[in-house]
Design a protein around this motif. Structure first.
Motif, PDB file in Angstrom:
ATOM      1  N   GLY A  17       0.829  -1.215   0.000  1.00 29.47           N
ATOM      2  CA  GLY A  17       0.000   0.000   0.000  1.00 29.47           C
ATOM      3  C   GLY A  17       0.857   1.256   0.000  1.00 29.47           C
ATOM      4  N   ALA A  18       1.855   1.277  -0.879  1.00 30.24           N
ATOM      5  CA  ALA A  18       2.814   2.398  -0.895  1.00 30.24           C
ATOM      6  C   ALA A  18       2.332   3.569  -1.753  1.00 30.24           C
ATOM      7  CB  ALA A  18       4.171   1.900  -1.382  1.00 30.24           C
ATOM      8  N   ASN A  55      -2.830  -0.989  -7.563  1.00 26.90           N
ATOM      9  CA  ASN A  55      -3.142  -0.183  -8.734  1.00 26.90           C
ATOM     10  C   ASN A  55      -1.847   0.290  -9.393  1.00 26.90           C
ATOM     11  OD1 ASN A  55      -3.712   2.080 -10.398  1.00 26.90           O
ATOM     12  ND2 ASN A  55      -5.664   2.389  -9.330  1.00 26.90           N
ATOM     13  N   LYS A  64      -1.510   4.117 -10.324  1.00 25.87           N
ATOM     14  CA  LYS A  64      -1.240   4.956  -9.151  1.00 25.87           C
ATOM     15  C   LYS A  64       0.197   4.737  -8.667  1.00 25.87           C
ATOM     16  CE  LYS A  64      -4.470   5.629  -5.773  1.00 25.87           C
ATOM     17  NZ  LYS A  64      -5.567   5.229  -4.845  1.00 25.87           N
ATOM     18  N   ASP A  92      -2.658  -7.358  -4.688  1.00 27.42           N
ATOM     19  CA  ASP A  92      -3.991  -7.079  -4.159  1.00 27.42           C
ATOM     20  C   ASP A  92      -4.207  -7.998  -2.963  1.00 27.42           C
ATOM     21  OD1 ASP A  92      -6.607  -6.773  -3.483  1.00 27.42           O
ATOM     22  OD2 ASP A  92      -7.405  -7.063  -5.501  1.00 27.42           O
ATOM     23  N   ILE A  96      -8.012  -8.081   3.939  1.00 25.47           N
ATOM     24  CA  ILE A  96      -6.946  -7.198   3.447  1.00 25.47           C
ATOM     25  C   ILE A  96      -5.943  -6.865   4.560  1.00 25.47           C
ATOM     26  CG2 ILE A  96      -6.456  -4.865   2.568  1.00 25.47           C
ATOM     27  CD1 ILE A  96      -9.174  -5.021   1.082  1.00 25.47           C
ATOM     28  N   LEU A  98       1.519  -2.612  10.737  1.00 22.28           N
ATOM     29  CA  LEU A  98       0.781  -1.439  11.222  1.00 22.28           C
ATOM     30  C   LEU A  98      -0.326  -1.851  12.174  1.00 22.28           C
ATOM     31  CD1 LEU A  98       0.998   1.658  10.353  1.00 22.28           C
ATOM     32  CD2 LEU A  98       2.435   0.033   9.159  1.00 22.28           C
ATOM     33  N   LYS A 107      -7.455  -5.217  13.158  1.00 21.92           N
ATOM     34  CA  LYS A 107      -6.259  -4.571  13.721  1.00 21.92           C
ATOM     35  C   LYS A 107      -5.783  -5.305  14.980  1.00 21.92           C
ATOM     36  CE  LYS A 107      -4.478  -1.915  11.670  1.00 21.92           C
ATOM     37  NZ  LYS A 107      -3.747  -2.040  10.361  1.00 21.92           N
ATOM     38  N   GLY A 166      -0.382   6.880  15.336  1.00 25.25           N
ATOM     39  CA  GLY A 166      -1.210   7.928  15.936  1.00 25.25           C
ATOM     40  C   GLY A 166      -2.413   8.178  15.032  1.00 25.25           C
ATOM     41  N   SER A 225      -3.340  10.054  11.823  1.00 29.07           N
ATOM     42  CA  SER A 225      -2.612  10.717  10.735  1.00 29.07           C
ATOM     43  C   SER A 225      -3.546  11.077   9.593  1.00 29.07           C
ATOM     44  CB  SER A 225      -1.519   9.789  10.206  1.00 29.07           C
ATOM     45  OG  SER A 225      -0.702   9.351  11.265  1.00 29.07           O
ATOM     46  N   THR A 239      -4.553  10.876   6.320  1.00 25.95           N
ATOM     47  CA  THR A 239      -4.368  10.018   5.139  1.00 25.95           C
ATOM     48  C   THR A 239      -5.731   9.793   4.481  1.00 25.95           C
ATOM     49  OG1 THR A 239      -4.799   7.932   6.281  1.00 25.95           O
ATOM     50  CG2 THR A 239      -2.539   8.785   6.402  1.00 25.95           C
ATOM     51  N   LEU A 259      -7.362   7.051   4.660  1.00 27.81           N
ATOM     52  CA  LEU A 259      -8.002   5.924   5.349  1.00 27.81           C
ATOM     53  C   LEU A 259      -9.476   6.195   5.652  1.00 27.81           C
ATOM     54  CD1 LEU A 259      -7.099   3.103   6.414  1.00 27.81           C
ATOM     55  CD2 LEU A 259      -6.807   4.150   8.651  1.00 27.81           C
TER      56      LEU A 259
HETATM   57  N1  LIG Z   1      -4.154   7.058   9.329  1.00 29.53           N
HETATM   58  C1  LIG Z   1      -4.268   6.741  10.607  1.00 29.53           C
HETATM   59  O1  LIG Z   1      -4.561   7.597  11.467  1.00 29.53           O
HETATM   60  C2  LIG Z   1      -4.029   5.323  11.060  1.00 29.53           C
HETATM   61  C3  LIG Z   1      -4.157   5.022  12.421  1.00 29.53           C
HETATM   62  C4  LIG Z   1      -3.896   3.734  12.859  1.00 29.53           C
HETATM   63  C5  LIG Z   1      -3.513   2.763  11.943  1.00 29.53           C
HETATM   64  N2  LIG Z   1      -3.427   3.064  10.620  1.00 29.53           N
HETATM   65  C6  LIG Z   1      -3.016   1.988   9.694  1.00 29.53           C
HETATM   66  O2  LIG Z   1      -2.052   2.495   8.781  1.00 29.53           O
HETATM   67  C7  LIG Z   1      -2.068   1.728   7.577  1.00 29.53           C
HETATM   68  C8  LIG Z   1      -2.000   2.652   6.368  1.00 29.53           C
HETATM   69  O3  LIG Z   1      -3.167   3.429   6.317  1.00 29.53           O
HETATM   70  P1  LIG Z   1      -3.206   4.931   5.805  1.00 29.53           P
HETATM   71  O4  LIG Z   1      -3.713   5.726   6.934  1.00 29.53           O
HETATM   72  O5  LIG Z   1      -1.958   5.316   5.129  1.00 29.53           O
HETATM   73  O6  LIG Z   1      -4.419   4.799   4.746  1.00 29.53           O
HETATM   74  P2  LIG Z   1      -4.544   5.168   3.206  1.00 29.53           P
HETATM   75  O7  LIG Z   1      -4.024   6.535   2.941  1.00 29.53           O
HETATM   76  O8  LIG Z   1      -5.977   4.888   2.862  1.00 29.53           O
HETATM   77  O9  LIG Z   1      -3.602   4.100   2.480  1.00 29.53           O
HETATM   78  C9  LIG Z   1      -3.953   2.759   2.467  1.00 29.53           C
HETATM   79  C10 LIG Z   1      -3.139   2.036   1.391  1.00 29.53           C
HETATM   80  O10 LIG Z   1      -3.538   0.660   1.392  1.00 29.53           O
HETATM   81  C11 LIG Z   1      -3.769   0.268   0.042  1.00 29.53           C
HETATM   82  N3  LIG Z   1      -4.711  -0.844  -0.063  1.00 29.53           N
HETATM   83  C12 LIG Z   1      -6.015  -0.885   0.310  1.00 29.53           C
HETATM   84  N4  LIG Z   1      -6.551  -2.060  -0.031  1.00 29.53           N
HETATM   85  C13 LIG Z   1      -5.580  -2.791  -0.626  1.00 29.53           C
HETATM   86  C14 LIG Z   1      -5.522  -4.079  -1.221  1.00 29.53           C
HETATM   87  N5  LIG Z   1      -6.602  -4.861  -1.301  1.00 29.53           N
HETATM   88  N6  LIG Z   1      -4.347  -4.503  -1.721  1.00 29.53           N
HETATM   89  C15 LIG Z   1      -3.246  -3.714  -1.692  1.00 29.53           C
HETATM   90  N7  LIG Z   1      -3.239  -2.473  -1.176  1.00 29.53           N
HETATM   91  C16 LIG Z   1      -4.404  -2.025  -0.657  1.00 29.53           C
HETATM   92  C17 LIG Z   1      -4.306   1.529  -0.627  1.00 29.53           C
HETATM   93  O11 LIG Z   1      -4.191   1.388  -2.034  1.00 29.53           O
HETATM   94  P3  LIG Z   1      -5.008   2.321  -3.081  1.00 29.53           P
HETATM   95  O12 LIG Z   1      -4.214   3.585  -3.166  1.00 29.53           O
HETATM   96  O13 LIG Z   1      -5.005   1.528  -4.334  1.00 29.53           O
HETATM   97  O14 LIG Z   1      -6.375   2.524  -2.513  1.00 29.53           O
HETATM   98  C18 LIG Z   1      -3.380   2.559  -0.024  1.00 29.53           C
HETATM   99  O15 LIG Z   1      -2.160   2.587  -0.723  1.00 29.53           O
HETATM  100  C19 LIG Z   1      -3.327   0.865   7.670  1.00 29.53           C
HETATM  101  O16 LIG Z   1      -2.949  -0.452   8.014  1.00 29.53           O
HETATM  102  C20 LIG Z   1      -4.132   1.478   8.814  1.00 29.53           C
HETATM  103  O17 LIG Z   1      -4.927   0.537   9.486  1.00 29.53           O
HETATM  104  C21 LIG Z   1      -3.665   4.320  10.162  1.00 29.53           C
END
Ligand SMILES: NC(=O)c1ccc[n+]([C@@H]2O[C@H](COP(=O)([O-])OP(=O)(O)OC[C@H]3O[C@@H](n4cnc5c(N)ncnc54)[C@H](OP(=O)(O)O)[C@@H]3O)[C@@H](O)[C@H]2O)c1
Length: 251
Positions: A22-23, A48, A51, A74, A122, A149, A180, A209, A211, A213, A215
């Protein structure tokens, strides 16, 4: 949040190979960028390709020397996970770092092609299989790492052994919490087992924390608006949120 910690002060990662799932965006993007900036060869494991190409260009814009590969993954499909692992094994001798980052949150009810509730499929099960398949490559080098994560939302749920796919009634919150919690338990149990095997690979959990994003993409619009207002007070940038990911990754 401010941090006195500087990326430039971290050890060089030259000669090392990392996979970040998910980079494309968010924490995964910031993690991949930071690792590449310190000289690691990074595989952008994304679902993707278009992307991912844009992501690669964006990182190269600021770090011209970055060594980046795009490989499709995926995590909602075990077939895709197996195919990714096979290609990785053919292309690379070893793996120094696996960042189990990709994730979805509070999605509408959906079952993956393998029959799992989507968030569990996922966030956890796809990564579980990936780590298992890549373990021989992680053990092909010394002091390698698996970073998973986690989230405080592990408190939102339990592991619902009697109905893991929520066939008897769906709660997106409980399902995210379950996934999680599973990620966190995986990080701990993996570490326990690696230690017992006597190998130098370690498994860690990283918490970002709250963040800023993508999400929250499945949440109602008014929450997005509220988040914009509250962001400067309560929410840190994705780059700040990625700090635990790559501090866990450096040595
Ligand atoms: N943001 C926060 O505050 C927060 C807090 C606690 C934990 N987390 C954890 O941090 C991690 C990253 O989240 P983020 O906040 O950076 O969210 P994000 O901006 O939505 O990024 C999520 C990434 O995961 C990819 N993804 C989703 N479904 C997938 C699949 N089926 N196969 C491959 N890749 C997939 C997305 O790809 P696409 O670009 O193609 O959609 C995107 O690159 C997650 O595990 C989340 O639970 C985040």
């Amino acid at each position: 949040m401010t941090s006195g910690w500087k990326l430039e002060e971290t050890p060089s990662q030259a000669g090392k190979i990392g996979v970040v799932t998910g980079a494309n965006v968010g924490l995964g993007f910031e993690t991949a960028k930071a690792l590449a900036a310190r000289g690691m060869e990074v595989v952008l494991a994304c679902r993707n390709r278009e992307k991912a190409k844009a992501t690669k260009d964006k990182i190269i814009e600021s770090h011209a020397q970055a060594s980046l590969h795009i490989m499709e993954l995926d995590l909602s499909s075990l077939k895709s996970v197996r195919s990714f692992a096979e290609k990785f094994k053919q292309q690379f001798e070893k793996l120094d770092l696996l960042v189990n980052n990709a994730g979805v949150m509070l999605t509408p009810y959906q079952i993956t092609e393998d029959g799992f509730e989507q968030q569990m499929g996922i966030n956890y099960l796809g990564h579980f299989l990936l780590a298992g398949l890549l373990l021989p490559k992680l053990e092909a080098a010394e002091n390698t790492r698996i970073v998973t994560l986690s989230s405080l939302s592990h408190n939102w749920g339990d592991i619902y052994f009697d109905d893991m796919a929520f066939e008897e009634g769906y709660s997106s919150r409980k399902a995210y919490g379950q996934s999680k919690l599973a990620c966190l338990m995986f990080a701990y149990e993996m570490q326990r087992r690696l230690k017992a095997r006597g190998h130098s690979t370690i498994s860690l959990a990283a918490h970002p924390g709250i963040s800023d994003t993508e999400l929250v993409r499945n949440l109602p619009k008014f929450i997005h608006l509220m988040a914009k207002v509250l962001a400067p007070i309560f929410i840190q940038s994705a780059a700040e949120g990625a700090l635990p990911n790559f501090t866990d990754s450096f040595r």
